[in-house]
Design an enzyme around this catalytic site. Structure first.
Site, PDB file in Angstrom:
ATOM      1  CE1 TYR A 139      -3.730   2.445   0.716  1.00 27.31           C
ATOM      2  CE2 TYR A 139      -2.321   3.310   2.450  1.00 27.31           C
ATOM      3  CZ  TYR A 139      -3.435   3.419   1.645  1.00 27.31           C
ATOM      4  OH  TYR A 139      -4.257   4.522   1.771  1.00 27.31           O
ATOM      5  CG  ASP A 231       5.893   3.836   0.698  1.00 29.87           C
ATOM      6  OD1 ASP A 231       6.220   4.646   1.590  1.00 29.87           O
ATOM      7  OD2 ASP A 231       4.701   3.564   0.429  1.00 29.87           O
ATOM      8  CE  LYS A 259       1.601   5.026   8.069  1.00 26.07           C
ATOM      9  NZ  LYS A 259       0.340   4.545   8.505  1.00 26.07           N
TER      10      LYS A 259
HETATM   11  C1  PLP Z   1       3.750   2.141   3.257  1.00 25.62           C
HETATM   12  C2  PLP Z   1       2.780   3.280   3.205  1.00 25.62           C
HETATM   13  N1  PLP Z   1       2.903   4.208   2.238  1.00 25.62           N
HETATM   14  C3  PLP Z   1       2.083   5.270   2.157  1.00 25.62           C
HETATM   15  C4  PLP Z   1       1.060   5.433   3.065  1.00 25.62           C
HETATM   16  C5  PLP Z   1       0.149   6.615   2.969  1.00 25.62           C
HETATM   17  O1  PLP Z   1       0.428   7.496   4.007  1.00 25.62           O
HETATM   18  P1  PLP Z   1      -0.685   8.556   4.479  1.00 25.62           P
HETATM   19  O2  PLP Z   1      -1.755   7.772   5.168  1.00 25.62           O
HETATM   20  O3  PLP Z   1       0.082   9.478   5.387  1.00 25.62           O
HETATM   21  O4  PLP Z   1      -1.175   9.235   3.257  1.00 25.62           O
HETATM   22  C6  PLP Z   1       0.884   4.493   4.085  1.00 25.62           C
HETATM   23  C7  PLP Z   1      -0.210   4.647   5.062  1.00 25.62           C
HETATM   24  O5  PLP Z   1      -0.527   3.796   5.839  1.00 25.62           O
HETATM   25  C8  PLP Z   1       1.756   3.394   4.153  1.00 25.62           C
HETATM   26  O6  PLP Z   1       1.627   2.453   5.111  1.00 25.62           O
END
Ligand code: PLP
Length: 410
Positions: A139, A231, A259
């Site tokens: 994700y 990511d 995060k």
């Molecule tokens: C690996 C990863 N990338 C991107 C995101 C998206 O981040 P945001 O919720 O701050 O938009 C998340 C959110 O859980 C994530 O776990």
């Protein structure tokens, strides 16, 4: 009827679908949070929960960390938003580059979604190629480029992607199997701009990379002239100060952080090779912008949080790792002693329990676990004062502020 139930009824009449992000819902209704401190959160009825959700990984240092709170309070007295460059933005970029040497230039954004969306557009703009390859179940935020076979709430609600997503965008996104280098090789061609990966999957439960997998991903991406995007929205500052790239010794071309970077305030970043990052406007042709990017309150929180992680140093991560290993093995022992088929996956301070006796190494094996049983476990834990993310396809997180008593209760 308790107060959370009444608040939920009211929310259903005002808030779309009752919650502002789908993963916050569970049946029959979610508890409403009132306040949090350290490793705990209190609901609207005054009940205390050991918080193993930690705002889905953001609260590495715990709620209301003193250094973060005082940095934010100081900044509030100086203003909340200027939309002009500040010295502190540069200071934060320098700190990030110190901890992530692959991030030679940094751009601050507000959310993980923005960071990965910009990273993908940047990869396309820089290489002049249209396609990306992602991994099944990873994700990367709720945007069209990446909402293809995504994990987290998308998998939880049984959606393949999202209604309304542009098929034209999805058609440029190819999907390979996590932990399977041959499937990545098969997805590659010379039209691929980038391979994007969660170096440790944290959105299908926790799924660590097999030995050598990330190195193979880097080798295959490069052999096709594609950029490698890590990511690290979850793993950044979580698996160690240097994230997964530090822990596994693989250097990506572009990295996204979010995060844990912000100590609980909304901030994220993308960064990478100098030549790649200089393709961003205004110096380059790839457009990315936001009114709130680098907002001074979030930047103050992030500087405090990153400095605190540096002050606590390797001891912080070693202790979290030890405590999480002990918790994961006591969960495993408890299940084994009752003859319950299970697998516990862990990476550093994050872990997940699957009711499955087969190893969980990718999206398919995570989907095969008994999710209804997991939902019952999460509900039982709530009754006993422990909050874990209510979905099988999330992770539980330990934080710096959890006490011995918190961990014993969990
Ligand atoms: C690996 C990863 N990338 C991107 C995101 C998206 O981040 P945001 O919720 O701050 O938009 C998340 C959110 O859980 C994530 O776990």
């Amino acid at each position: 009827m308790d107060r959370s139930a009444r608040l939920y009824e009211r929310a259903r009449r005002a808030v779309a679908s009752g919650v502002n992000s789908p993963v916050r819902h569970y049946d029959p209704y979610p508890f409403f949070a009132e306040r949090a401190a350290g490793g705990a959160v209190w609901d609207a009825d005054g009940r205390r929960y050991v918080d193993l959700c930690g705002a889905y990984g953001a609260m590495l240092l715990g709620h209301r960390n003193a250094a973060v709170v005082s940095a934010v309070s100081r900044q509030l007295r100086r203003g909340t938003l200027y939309c002009m460059p500040t010295a502190e933005e540069t200071e934060l970029a320098e700190l990030i580059s110190r901890d992530y040497p692959s991030m030679r230039r940094v751009r601050l954004v507000n959310t993980g979604l923005e960071a990965t969306m910009a990273a993908i557009r940047l990869a396309r703009g820089h290489t002049g190629r249209p396609k990306i390859v992602k991994f099944d179940g990873c994700y990367h935020g709720a945007h069209d480029y990446a909402l293809v076979r995504a994990g987290s709430g998308v998998a939880h609600y049984g959606l393949a992607d999202s209604a309304g997503s542009l098929r034209a965008a999805a058609r440029q996104t190819r999907v390979a199997r996590y932990n399977d280098a041959a499937s990545l090789e098969a997805a590659m061609d010379d039209g691929v701009a980038a391979v994007i990966v969660e170096p440790v999957m944290a959105n299908m439960g926790v799924i660590p990379p097999r030995r050598g997998f990330l190195r193979s991903v880097a080798r295959i991406a490069r052999s096709h002239g594609a950029l490698l995007i890590f990511d690290e929205t979850v793993t950044g500052y979580r698996l160690g100060r240097g994230g997964a790239q530090g822990a596994y010794g693989v250097r990506p071309d572009i990295t996204t952080l979010g995060k844990a970077l912000g100590g609980g305030l909304p901030i994220a970043a993308l960064g990478g090779r100098r030549d790649v990052m200089e393709s961003l406007a205004p110096m380059g042709p790839v457009y990315e912008a936001s009114t709130f990017a680098g907002n001074p309150v979030s930047v103050a929180a992030a500087i405090a949080s990153v400095r605190e992680a540096a002050r606590l140093g390797a001891r912080l991560y070693a202790r979290l790792d030890r405590e999480c290993a002990a918790l994961a093995s006591s969960v495993s022992d408890a299940a084994a002693s009752r003859g319950i088929a299970h697998t516990v996956n862990r990476a550093g301070s994050m872990f997940q329990v699957f009711f499955s006796d087969a190893p969980v190494t990718d999206r398919d094996s995570a989907m095969a676990a008994d999710r209804a049983r997991f939902a019952r476990l999460a509900a039982l834990l709530r009754e006993r004062g422990v909050f874990v993310p209510p979905s099988q396809f999330e992770a539980s997180f330990l934080c710096h502020a959890h006490t011995r008593a918190d961990l014993a209760r969990a």
